[in-house]
Write a protein that holds these residues in place. Structure first.
Motif, PDB file in Angstrom:
ATOM      1  N   TRP A  76       0.856  -1.194   0.000  1.00 38.27           N
ATOM      2  CA  TRP A  76       0.000   0.000   0.000  1.00 38.27           C
ATOM      3  C   TRP A  76       0.886   1.235   0.000  1.00 38.27           C
ATOM      4  CZ3 TRP A  76      -5.031  -0.020  -0.913  1.00 38.27           C
ATOM      5  CH2 TRP A  76      -5.788   1.130  -0.670  1.00 38.27           C
ATOM      6  N   ILE A  77       0.545   2.214  -0.830  1.00 35.22           N
ATOM      7  CA  ILE A  77       1.313   3.465  -0.890  1.00 35.22           C
ATOM      8  C   ILE A  77       0.849   4.361   0.258  1.00 35.22           C
ATOM      9  CG2 ILE A  77       1.815   5.518  -2.273  1.00 35.22           C
ATOM     10  CD1 ILE A  77       1.345   3.684  -4.761  1.00 35.22           C
TER      11      ILE A  77
ATOM     12  N   SER B 152       7.294   8.323  -3.543  1.00 36.43           N
ATOM     13  CA  SER B 152       6.288   7.564  -2.811  1.00 36.43           C
ATOM     14  C   SER B 152       6.944   6.533  -1.916  1.00 36.43           C
ATOM     15  CB  SER B 152       5.341   6.861  -3.795  1.00 36.43           C
ATOM     16  OG  SER B 152       6.058   5.914  -4.585  1.00 36.43           O
ATOM     17  N   SER B 153       6.281   6.192  -0.820  1.00 38.69           N
ATOM     18  CA  SER B 153       6.726   5.076   0.009  1.00 38.69           C
ATOM     19  C   SER B 153       5.657   3.987  -0.053  1.00 38.69           C
ATOM     20  CB  SER B 153       6.972   5.509   1.457  1.00 38.69           C
ATOM     21  OG  SER B 153       5.780   5.950   2.072  1.00 38.69           O
ATOM     22  N   THR B 154       6.082   2.763  -0.204  1.00 39.69           N
ATOM     23  CA  THR B 154       5.180   1.627  -0.320  1.00 39.69           C
ATOM     24  C   THR B 154       5.442   0.669   0.833  1.00 39.69           C
ATOM     25  OG1 THR B 154       5.172   1.836  -2.726  1.00 39.69           O
ATOM     26  CG2 THR B 154       4.401  -0.242  -1.811  1.00 39.69           C
ATOM     27  N   THR B 155       4.393   0.370   1.586  1.00 40.22           N
ATOM     28  CA  THR B 155       4.519  -0.435   2.793  1.00 40.22           C
ATOM     29  C   THR B 155       3.890  -1.811   2.593  1.00 40.22           C
ATOM     30  OG1 THR B 155       4.428   1.548   4.172  1.00 40.22           O
ATOM     31  CG2 THR B 155       3.941  -0.538   5.257  1.00 40.22           C
ATOM     32  N   PRO B 156       4.572  -2.878   2.993  1.00 38.18           N
ATOM     33  CA  PRO B 156       3.977  -4.216   2.907  1.00 38.18           C
ATOM     34  C   PRO B 156       2.849  -4.366   3.921  1.00 38.18           C
ATOM     35  CG  PRO B 156       6.074  -4.316   4.050  1.00 38.18           C
ATOM     36  CD  PRO B 156       5.943  -2.913   3.515  1.00 38.18           C
ATOM     37  N   LEU B 157       1.783  -5.034   3.527  1.00 40.52           N
ATOM     38  CA  LEU B 157       0.640  -5.203   4.411  1.00 40.52           C
ATOM     39  C   LEU B 157       0.751  -6.456   5.262  1.00 40.52           C
ATOM     40  CD1 LEU B 157      -2.268  -4.221   1.988  1.00 40.52           C
ATOM     41  CD2 LEU B 157      -1.054  -2.794   3.619  1.00 40.52           C
ATOM     42  N   GLY B 158       1.611  -7.371   4.876  1.00 41.83           N
ATOM     43  CA  GLY B 158       1.699  -8.633   5.587  1.00 41.83           C
ATOM     44  C   GLY B 158       2.855  -8.670   6.570  1.00 41.83           C
ATOM     45  N   ASP B 159       3.872  -9.427   6.261  1.00 48.06           N
ATOM     46  CA  ASP B 159       5.011  -9.672   7.137  1.00 48.06           C
ATOM     47  C   ASP B 159       5.695  -8.366   7.543  1.00 48.06           C
ATOM     48  OD1 ASP B 159       7.148 -10.616   8.504  1.00 48.06           O
ATOM     49  OD2 ASP B 159       8.075 -11.664   6.823  1.00 48.06           O
ATOM     50  N   ALA B 160       5.790  -8.131   8.858  1.00 43.62           N
ATOM     51  CA  ALA B 160       6.400  -6.892   9.364  1.00 43.62           C
ATOM     52  C   ALA B 160       7.889  -6.829   9.065  1.00 43.62           C
ATOM     53  CB  ALA B 160       6.169  -6.769  10.868  1.00 43.62           C
ATOM     54  N   SER B 161       8.501  -7.968   8.732  1.00 45.85           N
ATOM     55  CA  SER B 161       9.925  -7.960   8.436  1.00 45.85           C
ATOM     56  C   SER B 161      10.224  -7.519   7.005  1.00 45.85           C
ATOM     57  CB  SER B 161      10.515  -9.361   8.661  1.00 45.85           C
ATOM     58  OG  SER B 161       9.946 -10.297   7.757  1.00 45.85           O
ATOM     59  N   SER B 162       9.177  -7.403   6.185  1.00 48.12           N
ATOM     60  CA  SER B 162       9.369  -6.965   4.800  1.00 48.12           C
ATOM     61  C   SER B 162       9.754  -5.496   4.757  1.00 48.12           C
ATOM     62  CB  SER B 162       8.085  -7.191   3.993  1.00 48.12           C
ATOM     63  OG  SER B 162       7.753  -8.561   3.961  1.00 48.12           O
ATOM     64  N   ASP B 163      10.566  -5.143   3.789  1.00 50.19           N
ATOM     65  CA  ASP B 163      11.072  -3.770   3.692  1.00 50.19           C
ATOM     66  C   ASP B 163      10.053  -2.798   3.114  1.00 50.19           C
ATOM     67  OD1 ASP B 163      13.430  -4.513   4.781  1.00 50.19           O
ATOM     68  OD2 ASP B 163      14.607  -4.391   2.939  1.00 50.19           O
ATOM     69  N   VAL B 164      10.115  -1.566   3.600  1.00 51.09           N
ATOM     70  CA  VAL B 164       9.372  -0.445   3.014  1.00 51.09           C
ATOM     71  C   VAL B 164      10.199   0.076   1.836  1.00 51.09           C
ATOM     72  CG1 VAL B 164       8.523   1.893   3.408  1.00 51.09           C
ATOM     73  CG2 VAL B 164       8.309   0.156   5.208  1.00 51.09           C
ATOM     74  N   THR B 165       9.550   0.324   0.704  1.00 48.73           N
ATOM     75  CA  THR B 165      10.248   0.773  -0.499  1.00 48.73           C
ATOM     76  C   THR B 165       9.900   2.222  -0.805  1.00 48.73           C
ATOM     77  OG1 THR B 165      10.186  -1.460  -1.421  1.00 48.73           O
ATOM     78  CG2 THR B 165      10.606   0.336  -2.956  1.00 48.73           C
TER      79      THR B 165
END
Length: 372
Positions: free
Chosen positions: A337-338, A352-365
């Motif tokens: 999600w942006i 823009s920053s894109t945040t993963p909705l699932g695993d909290a260990s995933s990186d924000v891009t």
């Protein structure tokens, strides 16, 4: 004075959460960039030509990883962004504050280890100073120079929601929640950026500030009914210390954004984005909001107020004059999600920053886009 980027919490706010307002934090950050567009030479060489005619497309310039997503009090935290007039991209995360070159996403020598759990970065109009909040207990807000050195520590208690720089780079206007027993009172403060001293304070009789105009002269104030079931928005004249005119607006379902000059108001309602004239409160136009999912979108005005960008499952940019969709870019998949957007000072770039909705260990891009 202003701040041009606005970040959103991942869950839609309720009236009882109004004082938290993380989703509206960055309405001020878009404005600071807009204020300086006419007085600075943009150093972002990749975007050397100013737009001519209507915007129709965009392409990705570069990308960077801002580190893993963090969940705080049940709410996913991504990355807050601010783009300076000198082509510097500030990225604030739970891990701290870093600055990159917007033209290629390369890390700069900027360093400030004192700032923890950083949020809401706001560059001064000339790009020489950066205001950033630290979520660590007792830290408050820092004014940093372009290298990360602390200029001053604004010793405010927790509760600062919105802030904006003056056009001359000397003052900061912020809104502050003051808790008095079971009541919450809101003040608007003008602060000297060099020493942190207050130069003016105004207490609102009611309501909560959810954003400022680019010059800091107008505040957007949200008012809730006694039963917390309905809400409206009004404009407050910061210098005069009173409501500006009699126009009022419906409260947004997810967020509200004043245009840089304060003449327009964008509301992100369910299924649509509405644009109002702040002079008389009349609805000018609306755009269908086709974002899917239950997360709150984020809005960001272009520095000249001609375009409005929405970040959700894609970046959607609307042309206000033609009342049409200008372009769509940065389509995210169903697992991302942006959550934040910020424009370059000449309006030819957006990050823009894109945040993963699932695993909290995933990186924000973080992605940087060139618009044409």
């Amino acid at each position: 004075m202003e701040d041009n980027s606005i970040s959103r919490e991942m869950n839609s706010p309720t009236p009882s959460q109004a004082k938290k307002r993380s989703s509206l934090l960055r309405v001020a950050s878009v404005g600071a960039i807009a204020t300086v567009a006419a007085i600075t030479i943009l150093s972002f060489s990749a975007f050397s030509s100013v737009q001519q005619g209507a915007m129709t497309s965009g392409k990705q310039v570069c990308s960077l990883s801002a580190g893993p997503k963090v969940v705080t009090k049940g709410t996913p935290m991504g990355a807050d962004l601010a783009w300076s007039s000198q082509g510097q991209l500030a990225v604030a995360t739970h891990q701290g504050i870093k600055v990159y070159a917007a033209k290629n996403c390369a890390a700069t020598s900027f360093s400030q280890p004192k700032v923890h759990q950083a949020t809401g970065p706001v560059w001064s109009p000339d790009g020489s100073k950066l205001l950033v909040s630290s979520g660590a207990a007792g830290d408050g807000e820092y004014v940093l120079d372009s290298t990360g050195k602390v200029v001053t520590n604004l010793d405010f208690p927790a509760g600062i929601a919105n802030r904006v720089w003056s056009p001359d780079n000397k003052l900061i206007v912020n809104s502050l929640d003051i808790h008095d027993q079971n009541n919450v009172k809101e003040t608007i403060n003008t602060v000297d950026a060099n020493n942190g001293n207050k130069t003016a304070t105004t207490q609102l009789p009611e309501g909560a500030v959810v954003g400022f105009s680019a010059d800091g002269k107008l505040a957007l104030v949200q008012h809730f009914s006694k039963d917390n079931k309905t809400a409206t928005l009004t404009l407050w004249d910061v210098n005069a210390g009173k409501q500006a005119g009699s126009a009022s607006f419906p409260a947004a379902a997810f967020g509200a954004q004043l245009s840089p000059d304060g003449s327009l108001l964008a509301l992100d309602q369910k299924g649509k984005i509405e644009i109002y004239n702040t002079a008389d409160g009349k609805l000018l136009t609306s755009f269908a909001n086709k974002a899917t999912g239950e997360n709150a979108p984020t809005l960001a005005w272009s520095p000249d107020g001609k375009y409005l960008a929405e970040g959700a499952d894609a970046i959607t940019i609307y042309d206000i004059a033609t009342k049409k969709l200008a372009t769509t870019l940065g389509q995210a998949d169903g697992q991302h999600w942006i959550t934040n957007l910020t424009w370059s000072s000449d309006g030819t770039g957006i990050a823009s920053s894109t945040t993963p909705l699932g695993d909290a260990s995933s990186d924000v891009t973080v992605n940087v886009w060139q618009l044409s």
